[in-house]
Every structure is written in C-alpha cells, then in structure tokens.
Design a protein around this motif. Structure first.
Motif, PDB file in Angstrom:
ATOM      1  N   UNK A  38       6.651   3.356  -0.837  1.00  7.89           N
ATOM      2  CA  UNK A  38       5.890   2.502  -1.750  1.00  7.89           C
ATOM      3  C   UNK A  38       4.471   3.022  -1.933  1.00  7.89           C
ATOM      4  N   UNK A  39       3.873   3.513  -0.856  1.00  8.04           N
ATOM      5  CA  UNK A  39       2.508   4.051  -0.948  1.00  8.04           C
ATOM      6  C   UNK A  39       2.477   5.276  -1.851  1.00  8.04           C
ATOM      7  N   UNK A  40       3.455   6.173  -1.688  1.00  7.53           N
ATOM      8  CA  UNK A  40       3.505   7.376  -2.517  1.00  7.53           C
ATOM      9  C   UNK A  40       3.667   7.024  -3.988  1.00  7.53           C
ATOM     10  N   UNK A  41       4.476   5.995  -4.280  1.00  9.60           N
ATOM     11  CA  UNK A  41       4.679   5.591  -5.663  1.00  9.60           C
ATOM     12  C   UNK A  41       3.400   5.003  -6.253  1.00  9.60           C
ATOM     13  N   UNK A  42       2.709   4.155  -5.496  1.00 11.10           N
ATOM     14  CA  UNK A  42       1.463   3.564  -5.992  1.00 11.10           C
ATOM     15  C   UNK A  42       0.409   4.632  -6.262  1.00 11.10           C
ATOM     16  N   UNK A  97       7.378  -5.608   1.910  1.00 14.06           N
ATOM     17  CA  UNK A  97       6.559  -4.496   2.398  1.00 14.06           C
ATOM     18  C   UNK A  97       6.452  -4.605   3.919  1.00 14.06           C
ATOM     19  N   UNK A  98       6.564  -3.515   4.656  1.00 11.44           N
ATOM     20  CA  UNK A  98       6.537  -3.600   6.115  1.00 11.44           C
ATOM     21  C   UNK A  98       5.202  -4.027   6.686  1.00 11.44           C
ATOM     22  N   UNK A  99       4.113  -3.830   5.940  1.00 12.12           N
ATOM     23  CA  UNK A  99       2.814  -4.316   6.398  1.00 12.12           C
ATOM     24  C   UNK A  99       2.213  -5.166   5.295  1.00 12.12           C
ATOM     25  N   UNK A 100       1.603  -6.250   5.707  1.00  7.15           N
ATOM     26  CA  UNK A 100       1.012  -7.161   4.734  1.00  7.15           C
ATOM     27  C   UNK A 100      -0.458  -6.785   4.566  1.00  7.15           C
ATOM     28  N   UNK A 101      -0.715  -5.879   3.655  1.00  4.66           N
ATOM     29  CA  UNK A 101      -2.060  -5.358   3.459  1.00  4.66           C
ATOM     30  C   UNK A 101      -2.850  -6.289   2.546  1.00  4.66           C
ATOM     31  N   UNK A 102      -4.074  -5.878   2.283  1.00  2.12           N
ATOM     32  CA  UNK A 102      -4.941  -6.684   1.425  1.00  2.12           C
ATOM     33  C   UNK A 102      -4.685  -6.427  -0.052  1.00  2.12           C
ATOM     34  N   UNK A 103      -3.677  -5.632  -0.375  1.00  4.01           N
ATOM     35  CA  UNK A 103      -3.376  -5.325  -1.765  1.00  4.01           C
ATOM     36  C   UNK A 103      -3.012  -6.601  -2.529  1.00  4.01           C
ATOM     37  N   UNK A 158      10.333  10.797  -0.440  1.00  2.00           N
ATOM     38  CA  UNK A 158       9.081  10.560  -1.167  1.00  2.00           C
ATOM     39  C   UNK A 158       8.208  11.805  -1.274  1.00  2.00           C
ATOM     40  N   UNK A 159       8.509  12.826  -0.460  1.00  2.00           N
ATOM     41  CA  UNK A 159       7.726  14.057  -0.531  1.00  2.00           C
ATOM     42  C   UNK A 159       7.819  14.649  -1.929  1.00  2.00           C
ATOM     43  N   UNK A 160       6.674  15.016  -2.473  1.00  3.75           N
ATOM     44  CA  UNK A 160       6.670  15.576  -3.818  1.00  3.75           C
ATOM     45  C   UNK A 160       6.650  14.541  -4.911  1.00  3.75           C
ATOM     46  N   UNK A 161       6.459  13.265  -4.548  1.00  2.00           N
ATOM     47  CA  UNK A 161       6.369  12.209  -5.555  1.00  2.00           C
ATOM     48  C   UNK A 161       4.966  12.258  -6.159  1.00  2.00           C
ATOM     49  N   UNK A 162       4.817  13.048  -7.195  1.00  2.00           N
ATOM     50  CA  UNK A 162       3.511  13.287  -7.805  1.00  2.00           C
ATOM     51  C   UNK A 162       3.372  12.524  -9.111  1.00  2.00           C
ATOM     52  N   UNK A 163       2.149  12.521  -9.621  1.00  2.00           N
ATOM     53  CA  UNK A 163       1.899  11.876 -10.909  1.00  2.00           C
ATOM     54  C   UNK A 163       2.704  12.557 -12.015  1.00  2.00           C
ATOM     55  N   UNK A 164       2.745  13.887 -12.007  1.00  2.00           N
ATOM     56  CA  UNK A 164       3.494  14.606 -13.036  1.00  2.00           C
ATOM     57  C   UNK A 164       4.983  14.261 -12.989  1.00  2.00           C
ATOM     58  N   UNK A 165       5.498  14.139 -11.780  1.00  2.00           N
ATOM     59  CA  UNK A 165       6.919  13.818 -11.666  1.00  2.00           C
ATOM     60  C   UNK A 165       7.202  12.416 -12.191  1.00  2.00           C
ATOM     61  N   UNK A 166       6.327  11.465 -11.880  1.00  2.00           N
ATOM     62  CA  UNK A 166       6.492  10.095 -12.362  1.00  2.00           C
ATOM     63  C   UNK A 166       6.438  10.061 -13.883  1.00  2.00           C
ATOM     64  N   UNK A 171       0.925   7.794  -6.985  1.00  2.00           N
ATOM     65  CA  UNK A 171       1.319   8.576  -8.151  1.00  2.00           C
ATOM     66  C   UNK A 171       1.034   7.809  -9.437  1.00  2.00           C
ATOM     67  N   UNK A 172       1.318   6.493  -9.442  1.00  2.00           N
ATOM     68  CA  UNK A 172       1.080   5.678 -10.630  1.00  2.00           C
ATOM     69  C   UNK A 172      -0.413   5.602 -10.947  1.00  2.00           C
ATOM     70  N   UNK A 173      -1.241   5.430  -9.920  1.00  2.52           N
ATOM     71  CA  UNK A 173      -2.687   5.354 -10.143  1.00  2.52           C
ATOM     72  C   UNK A 173      -3.227   6.673 -10.673  1.00  2.52           C
ATOM     73  N   UNK A 174      -2.731   7.774 -10.114  1.00  5.30           N
ATOM     74  CA  UNK A 174      -3.203   9.085 -10.554  1.00  5.30           C
ATOM     75  C   UNK A 174      -2.808   9.369 -11.993  1.00  5.30           C
ATOM     76  N   UNK A 175      -1.598   8.914 -12.382  1.00  2.00           N
ATOM     77  CA  UNK A 175      -1.107   9.165 -13.738  1.00  2.00           C
ATOM     78  C   UNK A 175      -1.545   8.091 -14.725  1.00  2.00           C
ATOM     79  N   UNK A 176      -2.274   7.090 -14.225  1.00  4.13           N
ATOM     80  CA  UNK A 176      -2.685   5.956 -15.056  1.00  4.13           C
ATOM     81  C   UNK A 176      -1.480   5.272 -15.697  1.00  4.13           C
TER      82      UNK A 176
END
Length: 349
Positions: free
Chosen positions: A263-267, A289-295, A233-241, A269-274
């Motif tokens: 999953x966090x890195x992908x989310x 998901x390994x943690x059940x967050x408030x998302x 996931x390192x380097x998973x940036x908005x530009x790359x997506x 990147x998606x938010x940054x790239x709209x």
C-alpha cells in the motif's frame, strides 16, 4: 538469627494436618469431578490446612501427572514484542488475553527461538509448549514441520488463520478472505470497473491463496475477464502506474501486509505521478491497513475481525481440552468498509 529456609508444604503435610488421605487432598486441590462425593466438611478441613501451611501447587508437576493446570499458551511465529495498539498483531494478542482471562485460565507467552535460523516450537526434540494445557498459534511466516509434528503428537493447538498440514487436520479460526474479496470485486464491477489490477503480497500463504481465489471468483461472477496482476511491490513506480492507467486499468485491489509495503509503494507512486485516488483510479484494500497511521485516507475494502478470531480460537481450544469440540475449523465474515478510495469508473478518451 535462624536463616534456615523453611521447607515447602506438600500434600502429605496437608493430609496429616486435615486428618485425611493424600488421595483426598489431591481430589480436592485438582478439582477432580469425584470431589463432589467428598463431604463438604472434609473439603473445608483440607482447604483450612492449605491456608494454614501456605501450600502452593506446582503447575508443571500437575501437568506431568496428566492433569490440567489451567494454563493456555500463546505462541507466535513472528517477533511481535514489544508492540503498541497500532501494531498488526495487537488485536489478536488482546483477544487471546481477554478470552483466556474470562474463561478462568492463565496465559503463557512463548516468545523465545528454538532454531538457529529463526523461531521454532521445538528445542531439540522437546515440545516447549507442553508446559501449557494447549496453545493458540499465530503468525504468517510459519514452520510447516513444527505444525506437522504438533498434529502428529495430537497436542491441542488452534491456529489463528487458515493453515494446511500434510497428513493431518489442524484446528483453526480464520477470516473468510475469499468471500470478502469476491464482494470487493463485485462492488467495483457495480461501479463500472471492467479492468482491475491485483497487487498481491508475493507469498503463497493460505490467506493469500484465499484472497486470490475470491478475486477470480468475483471476476467470473461479474463477467469481468480482463485481469492484470503484479506479484511484488518492487518496481512499483510512477511510470508503471501511469502505464497501467493508459492500458485501461481503472481500479486496483491491494493485499495488505504486516509492514504495509504494498500500500505504501502504491501511494508513493500515485503521489509522484500526480494520480488522484479515487479521481483517477479506485483503490480497495483486501483487509485493514496493518498500522493505523495518521493518514487521512479511509481505505475502502473490508475489515479483518482480528479480536473476534482470537477469542474464538481460545474458545475452540478450551472445547478441545474439554473433549467437546464439535467444530475444528471456523471462518468468520469480514465486514465490508465503504471508505473514500473507490468511485465510479472514470471514462477516459
């Protein structure tokens, strides 16, 4: 005032008080099958003496004599304590505890480290798990040499998850990641997706191997030949997506990890790239998901039957101890999750 400590009662004391032999006391207390040949009145006299003397058995001593002490161990190769109900390992631990209690066993948690470099089963040449009759093992980052030694010793263990040991057979209960991942790929293909990207966890553990195998099987069955993959996931940036989408990728499958970093890195990147999910790209998780967050996101993919795996592992371990283990490996199906993160493939100009 008499401060002299009272001596603990022994089986010899019980035998004298009940008027029987020590071997009779041992048969009664250890629930030996031969105890059925002892008259009920004699067994009752033994138990009356036990209660009168306040006798308590020594589980470790009983184990050293080759008996069963009705203790099951749970050893984790990960640092999982303390935890809460949102933790990745919580359902596994809860399932082990519930099944152990229902089967009339006590549970021993092994959490200390045996190596300077990390956690290990052995302290020197001593197998620390032998205080228990057998042990359920858990964890992603394991010590292969420990597993090989346990198998070589023929110590009763069952791993929660598929694990391979060179030169031996390790009993395990695993999720059928290969079949579940194949079904996710087929679902995406049925929605018109023809170019998929696979974000893997970046290790070569057996669960990762099974998911990768199922992914390739699904591509082949669906007739989808375009396959893009990123390992880390390192380097998973908005530009790359954005670049992947420009190249025709319409769906991404993600292998979850304990810390949810992929999953966090992908989310992010998606938010940054709209980039909208699933409006612009569909996303499916190859497990919960390994943690059940408030998302509010309800990820599509499949669910890992963690509690069921743990309970089945305890059941298999007890069968091993009873000499009735007809099955030494078991794969449990992973229910598919519809979710709201996948949609029909978007046709781009």
């Amino acid at each position: 005032m008499n401060t002299q400590k009272r001596r603990k009662a022994t089986q010899i004391d019980i035998a004298r008080l009940a008027g029987v032999s020590q071997s009779t006391v041992s048969l009664v207390l250890n629930e030996d099958p031969s105890r059925s040949q002892i008259p009920a009145a004699t067994r009752e006299r033994v138990m009356d003496a036990v209660r009168e003397l306040g006798y308590t058995a020594n589980p470790a001593a009983r184990s050293l004599k080759g008996g069963r002490n009705r203790l099951l161990g749970l050893y984790t190769f990960e640092t999982v304590f303390p935890l809460d109900q949102r933790d990745f390992y919580y359902p596994f631990l809860a399932g082990v505890e519930e099944e152990t209690a229902e089967r009339g066993y006590d549970l021993v948690l092994f959490t200390s480290a045996g190596y300077d470099q990390g956690r290990g089963v052995y302290a020197g040449d001593v197998n620390r798990l032998k205080v228990a009759d057998g042990c359920v093992l858990l964890g992603r980052h394991i010590r292969r040499d420990d597993l090989e030694r346990l198998v070589a010793e023929d110590f009763p263990v069952v791993f929660v998850g598929r694990r391979h040991v060179e030169g031996g057979a390790l009993s395990f209960v695993a999720a059928d990641y290969a079949a579940a991942t194949r079904d996710v790929v087929l679902r995406l293909a049925a929605l018109g997706h023809r170019r998929l990207l696979y974000l893997a966890a970046g290790d070569q553990s057996e669960p990762s191997q099974d998911r990768a195998s199922g992914y390739q099987e699904g591509l082949a069955e669906a007739g989808v030949t375009s396959d893009e993959r990123i390992i880390e996931p390192d380097g998973l940036t908005a530009d790359r997506l954005v670049g992947w989408l420009a190249d025709g990728v319409t769906a991404i499958v993600v292998e979850p990890t304990e810390d949810d970093r992929v999953a966090v890195a992908l989310q992010e990147a998606a938010a940054s790239a709209r980039v909208g999910i699933p409006e612009d790209v569909s996303v499916a998780l190859l497990g919960d998901p390994p943690t059940w967050s408030a998302s509010p996101r309800d990820w599509a993919g499949f669910s890992i039957p963690r509690t069921e795996m743990a309970r089945a592992a305890v059941d298999m371990l007890i069968n091993l101890l009873d000499g009735q283990a007809e099955q030494r490996t078991l794969f449990l199906p992973c229910p598919q999750v519809t979710g709201d993160s996948i949609a029909p493939a978007r046709v781009r100009p």
